[in-house]
Design a protein around this motif. Structure first.
Motif, PDB file in Angstrom:
ATOM      1  N   LEU A 352       0.815  -1.211   0.000  1.00  0.00           N
ATOM      2  CA  LEU A 352       0.000   0.000   0.000  1.00  0.00           C
ATOM      3  C   LEU A 352       0.849   1.262   0.000  1.00  0.00           C
ATOM      4  O   LEU A 352       0.427   2.297  -0.472  1.00  0.00           O
ATOM      5  N   TYR A 353       2.003   1.176   0.603  1.00  0.00           N
ATOM      6  CA  TYR A 353       2.709   2.404   0.924  1.00  0.00           C
ATOM      7  C   TYR A 353       4.021   2.565   0.164  1.00  0.00           C
ATOM      8  O   TYR A 353       5.044   2.897   0.722  1.00  0.00           O
ATOM      9  N   THR A 354       3.969   2.300  -1.142  1.00  0.00           N
ATOM     10  CA  THR A 354       5.175   2.530  -1.940  1.00  0.00           C
ATOM     11  C   THR A 354       5.262   4.016  -2.286  1.00  0.00           C
ATOM     12  O   THR A 354       6.308   4.509  -2.638  1.00  0.00           O
ATOM     13  N   GLN A 355       4.119   4.729  -2.198  1.00  0.00           N
ATOM     14  CA  GLN A 355       4.083   6.154  -2.534  1.00  0.00           C
ATOM     15  C   GLN A 355       4.175   6.996  -1.254  1.00  0.00           C
ATOM     16  O   GLN A 355       4.330   6.478  -0.164  1.00  0.00           O
ATOM     17  N   ARG A 356       3.994   8.308  -1.417  1.00  0.00           N
ATOM     18  CA  ARG A 356       4.003   9.199  -0.257  1.00  0.00           C
ATOM     19  C   ARG A 356       2.823   8.849   0.642  1.00  0.00           C
ATOM     20  O   ARG A 356       1.712   8.588   0.178  1.00  0.00           O
ATOM     21  N   CYS A 357       3.079   8.866   1.939  1.00  0.00           N
ATOM     22  CA  CYS A 357       2.011   8.628   2.922  1.00  0.00           C
ATOM     23  C   CYS A 357       2.061   9.794   3.917  1.00  0.00           C
ATOM     24  O   CYS A 357       3.073  10.005   4.589  1.00  0.00           O
ATOM     25  N   VAL A 358       0.979  10.569   3.954  1.00  0.00           N
ATOM     26  CA  VAL A 358       0.951  11.821   4.713  1.00  0.00           C
ATOM     27  C   VAL A 358      -0.003  11.684   5.901  1.00  0.00           C
ATOM     28  O   VAL A 358      -1.117  11.183   5.745  1.00  0.00           O
ATOM     29  N   VAL A 359       0.441  12.143   7.078  1.00  0.00           N
ATOM     30  CA  VAL A 359      -0.453  12.225   8.239  1.00  0.00           C
ATOM     31  C   VAL A 359      -0.658  13.696   8.576  1.00  0.00           C
ATOM     32  O   VAL A 359       0.304  14.434   8.808  1.00  0.00           O
ATOM     33  N   VAL A 360      -1.924  14.145   8.534  1.00  0.00           N
ATOM     34  CA  VAL A 360      -2.273  15.500   8.979  1.00  0.00           C
ATOM     35  C   VAL A 360      -2.759  15.373  10.424  1.00  0.00           C
ATOM     36  O   VAL A 360      -3.654  14.569  10.714  1.00  0.00           O
ATOM     37  N   PHE A 361      -2.161  16.147  11.327  1.00  0.00           N
ATOM     38  CA  PHE A 361      -2.412  15.939  12.762  1.00  0.00           C
ATOM     39  C   PHE A 361      -2.636  17.261  13.488  1.00  0.00           C
ATOM     40  O   PHE A 361      -1.979  18.259  13.221  1.00  0.00           O
ATOM     41  N   SER A 362      -3.592  17.224  14.412  1.00  0.00           N
ATOM     42  CA  SER A 362      -3.706  18.277  15.420  1.00  0.00           C
ATOM     43  C   SER A 362      -4.414  17.670  16.615  1.00  0.00           C
ATOM     44  O   SER A 362      -4.982  16.578  16.535  1.00  0.00           O
ATOM     45  N   VAL A 363      -4.382  18.379  17.743  1.00  0.00           N
ATOM     46  CA  VAL A 363      -4.908  17.781  18.973  1.00  0.00           C
ATOM     47  C   VAL A 363      -5.311  18.898  19.935  1.00  0.00           C
ATOM     48  O   VAL A 363      -4.742  20.001  19.898  1.00  0.00           O
ATOM     49  N   VAL A 364      -6.317  18.627  20.782  1.00  0.00           N
ATOM     50  CA  VAL A 364      -6.675  19.620  21.809  1.00  0.00           C
ATOM     51  C   VAL A 364      -5.713  19.478  22.990  1.00  0.00           C
ATOM     52  O   VAL A 364      -5.170  18.399  23.245  1.00  0.00           O
ATOM     53  N   SER A 365      -5.532  20.563  23.716  1.00  0.00           N
ATOM     54  CA  SER A 365      -4.430  20.633  24.677  1.00  0.00           C
ATOM     55  C   SER A 365      -4.649  19.796  25.944  1.00  0.00           C
ATOM     56  O   SER A 365      -3.707  19.543  26.683  1.00  0.00           O
ATOM     57  N   ASP A 366      -5.883  19.335  26.201  1.00  0.00           N
ATOM     58  CA  ASP A 366      -6.087  18.559  27.436  1.00  0.00           C
ATOM     59  C   ASP A 366      -5.875  17.057  27.235  1.00  0.00           C
ATOM     60  O   ASP A 366      -6.165  16.254  28.117  1.00  0.00           O
ATOM     61  N   LYS A 367      -5.354  16.653  26.076  1.00  0.00           N
ATOM     62  CA  LYS A 367      -5.074  15.234  25.822  1.00  0.00           C
ATOM     63  C   LYS A 367      -3.621  14.904  26.168  1.00  0.00           C
ATOM     64  O   LYS A 367      -2.763  15.778  26.202  1.00  0.00           O
ATOM     65  N   GLN A 368      -3.360  13.612  26.394  1.00  0.00           N
ATOM     66  CA  GLN A 368      -1.982  13.131  26.586  1.00  0.00           C
ATOM     67  C   GLN A 368      -1.387  12.954  25.193  1.00  0.00           C
ATOM     68  O   GLN A 368      -1.359  11.852  24.654  1.00  0.00           O
ATOM     69  N   TYR A 369      -0.919  14.069  24.598  1.00  0.00           N
ATOM     70  CA  TYR A 369      -0.587  13.984  23.171  1.00  0.00           C
ATOM     71  C   TYR A 369       0.831  13.498  22.874  1.00  0.00           C
ATOM     72  O   TYR A 369       1.109  13.072  21.769  1.00  0.00           O
ATOM     73  N   GLU A 370       1.724  13.530  23.854  1.00  0.00           N
ATOM     74  CA  GLU A 370       3.089  13.057  23.545  1.00  0.00           C
ATOM     75  C   GLU A 370       3.106  11.577  23.158  1.00  0.00           C
ATOM     76  O   GLU A 370       3.690  11.208  22.131  1.00  0.00           O
ATOM     77  N   PRO A 371       2.440  10.689  23.938  1.00  0.00           N
ATOM     78  CA  PRO A 371       2.409   9.274  23.510  1.00  0.00           C
ATOM     79  C   PRO A 371       1.715   9.081  22.155  1.00  0.00           C
ATOM     80  O   PRO A 371       2.078   8.183  21.392  1.00  0.00           O
ATOM     81  N   MET A 372       0.723   9.938  21.844  1.00  0.00           N
ATOM     82  CA  MET A 372       0.034   9.837  20.551  1.00  0.00           C
ATOM     83  C   MET A 372       1.033  10.117  19.423  1.00  0.00           C
ATOM     84  O   MET A 372       1.096   9.374  18.429  1.00  0.00           O
ATOM     85  N   ILE A 373       1.845  11.175  19.601  1.00  0.00           N
ATOM     86  CA  ILE A 373       2.828  11.562  18.581  1.00  0.00           C
ATOM     87  C   ILE A 373       3.912  10.493  18.448  1.00  0.00           C
ATOM     88  O   ILE A 373       4.317  10.133  17.337  1.00  0.00           O
ATOM     89  N   ARG A 374       4.338   9.946  19.578  1.00  0.00           N
ATOM     90  CA  ARG A 374       5.374   8.896  19.552  1.00  0.00           C
ATOM     91  C   ARG A 374       4.905   7.700  18.718  1.00  0.00           C
ATOM     92  O   ARG A 374       5.645   7.169  17.902  1.00  0.00           O
ATOM     93  N   MET A 375       3.647   7.292  18.933  1.00  0.00           N
ATOM     94  CA  MET A 375       3.121   6.142  18.177  1.00  0.00           C
ATOM     95  C   MET A 375       3.030   6.438  16.683  1.00  0.00           C
ATOM     96  O   MET A 375       3.360   5.599  15.843  1.00  0.00           O
ATOM     97  N   LEU A 376       2.570   7.644  16.340  1.00  0.00           N
ATOM     98  CA  LEU A 376       2.456   8.010  14.928  1.00  0.00           C
ATOM     99  C   LEU A 376       3.822   8.029  14.248  1.00  0.00           C
ATOM    100  O   LEU A 376       3.972   7.586  13.116  1.00  0.00           O
ATOM    101  N   CYS A 377       4.839   8.517  14.973  1.00  0.00           N
ATOM    102  CA  CYS A 377       6.190   8.573  14.396  1.00  0.00           C
ATOM    103  C   CYS A 377       6.765   7.177  14.166  1.00  0.00           C
ATOM    104  O   CYS A 377       7.687   7.000  13.367  1.00  0.00           O
ATOM    105  N   GLY A 378       6.215   6.176  14.856  1.00  0.00           N
ATOM    106  CA  GLY A 378       6.658   4.792  14.675  1.00  0.00           C
ATOM    107  C   GLY A 378       6.107   4.141  13.416  1.00  0.00           C
ATOM    108  O   GLY A 378       6.466   3.006  13.081  1.00  0.00           O
TER     109      GLY A 378
END
Length: 460
Positions: A352-378
């Protein structure tokens, strides 16, 4: 709004007046909400009594609540029942929160319910002069009005935040309680351990009313089972052994559910989100319980049809070819999203991913967003992260997000781009992925809703 309820002349004004409410009110004790619920139950010769809502299904949980509600609504409708469904939040218009027979209510019906409620609140203040329902309470009471008048046979109620103290918990006689997967979210309100959060969610259980729940976390399951035992509720647990994904195609998942009643064969859900197999399994088990509780038009074939026909906006939804929006907005949601992408790659049998794969991301400030970003970067298949900001005070600022992405991403294969405006982020994502790449928009239901409305402006 003070103590004087205002009437609306049109739908736009009703929506505006509702949005003003949070400035004037705070959450009421459940007794106050129950008092007003009792009051509307008895006005107009009992026209809004709970019995007018048909069989009530009450759904709580951290993730998957909306999808389970949508699966159940579709199953009941395909079984020939008139359905009502109350869910939150909305993505584009407040009317999405009220569905009758699978369609959101009209602007006229919304306006009528809003003005009816203004009258009831005014009358109730003769007894309790300082009563002022919150935004969510008002929507719930408007739902009661709309659904009772529609002569529905099944009403599906999704809790707002928790369970025990949730506005929807004023209902007394649900036919079945449902608790979806429990994870860490809204910890400031619900507690900082899985056990505490599970106890809040299990607060919807009622004496003798059966409960269907996702048994993914043993700590949560133990809390739910203990509460069920105290109240004499029969427990139906749905574990990972109860369903199996056979394959994921471009537009659907093919899966099986272990059932004590029916042989379904293989089931099809019109989504590529792997996590929907568990939500479907919870809905199917609930439908089987309802079938024993006098909703006997539910059959194996109406369950199959209902699962296949279900559509739930922004849950790995393909808005246009190669552009997917997913409402994952907390740690568990992002984890399920990441697993879906891995599983899709493994089961689809194509690269599926031989081409560009883009993630558009934003989050509200009261979430635990660091673990969310870490998982996405993986996600090794992702080539570009496009980070944007949700407007208003709740949005997390771009610089904070950019620093975290740079901390976790693989700088050799992944790039980061920041755009303040969501429209600009989306336009860039569309240009960078080319004709054959993929875009995934995740991190916030609010972001998902904005993207849905922005995408409507694009000509296909």
């Amino acid at each position: 709004m003070g103590m004087q309820e205002r009437f609306a002349q049109n739908y736009a004004e009703a929506e505006h007046l509702l949005e003003e409410v949070p400035r004037f009110t705070k959450k009421n004790p459940l007794e106050d909400t129950e008092g007003f619920y009792e009051f509307i139950q008895n006005c107009e010769n009992g026209r809004y009594r709970e019995a007018r809502l048909g069989r009530i299904i009450h759904v709580a949980g951290t993730n998957g609540k909306g999808s389970v509600c949508a699966f159940l609504e579709s199953i009941c409708r395909h079984s020939g029942y008139r359905t009502a469904m109350f869910t939150s939040p909305h993505l584009v218009t407040t009317r999405e929160r009220f569905c009758i027979d699978g369609s959101m209510i009209s602007e006229e019906a919304f306006l009528e319910a809003f003005n009816w409620l203004a009258v009831q609140i005014g009358q109730y203040r003769n007894r309790k002069p300082d009563y002022c329902p919150t935004y969510f309470e008002r929507l719930f009471f408007m739902g009661i009005y709309v659904f009772a008048r529609a002569d529905v046979k099944v009403t599906i109620l999704e809790t707002g935040l928790g369970g025990r103290l949730d506005t929807t918990n004023v209902v007394r006689c649900p036919s079945v309680s449902v608790i979806t997967e429990i994870g860490f979210d809204h910890m400031a309100y619900l507690g900082d351990t899985i056990e505490k959060i599970a106890a809040e969610k299990a607060g919807i259980l009622k004496a003798g009313v059966p409960v269907v729940f996702s048994a993914r976390r043993s700590a949560a399951s133990a809390v739910i089972c203990k509460k069920a035992q105290e109240l004499g509720c029969i427990c139906y647990r749905v574990s990972e052994n109860d369903y199996k994904i056979n394959e994921i195609q471009k537009k659907f998942i093919d899966f099986s559910v272990v059932s004590r009643y029916y042989g379904y064969g293989r089931l099809i859900a019109g989504t590529t989100a792997a996590y929907q197999a568990e939500n479907a399994a919870v809905a199917i088990r609930t439908a089987e319980v309802l079938q024993q509780h006098k909703l006997d038009k539910i059959t194996a074939s109406s369950i199959r049809e209902g699962i296949k026909a279900m559509r739930w906006a922004c849950r790995m939804e393909e808005l246009r070819p190669g552009v997917f929006v997913d409402g994952a907005h907390n740690e568990d949601g992002i984890e399920a999203f990441v697993q879906s992408l891995h599983l899709m790659q493994r089961l689809s049998g194509e690269q599926l991913y031989t081409q560009r794969c883009v993630v558009v991301f934003s989050v509200v400030s009261d979430k635990q967003y660091e673990p969310m970003i870490r998982m996405l970067c993986g996600l090794e298949m992702v080539t570009d992260f496009v980070v944007t900001q949700i407007p208003g005070a709740r949005g997390t600022d771009l610089e904070t997000l950019r620093i975290l992405f740079e901390k976790y991403m693989d700088k050799r294969t992944q790039k980061i781009h920041t755009y303040e405006k969501i429209e600009d982020a989306l336009a860039f994502g569309l240009s960078v992925r080319g004709d054959t790449g993929r875009i995934y928009i995740v991190g916030s239901l609010y972001l998902a809703g904005l993207v849905e409305s922005v995408m409507e402006d694009y000509d296909d």
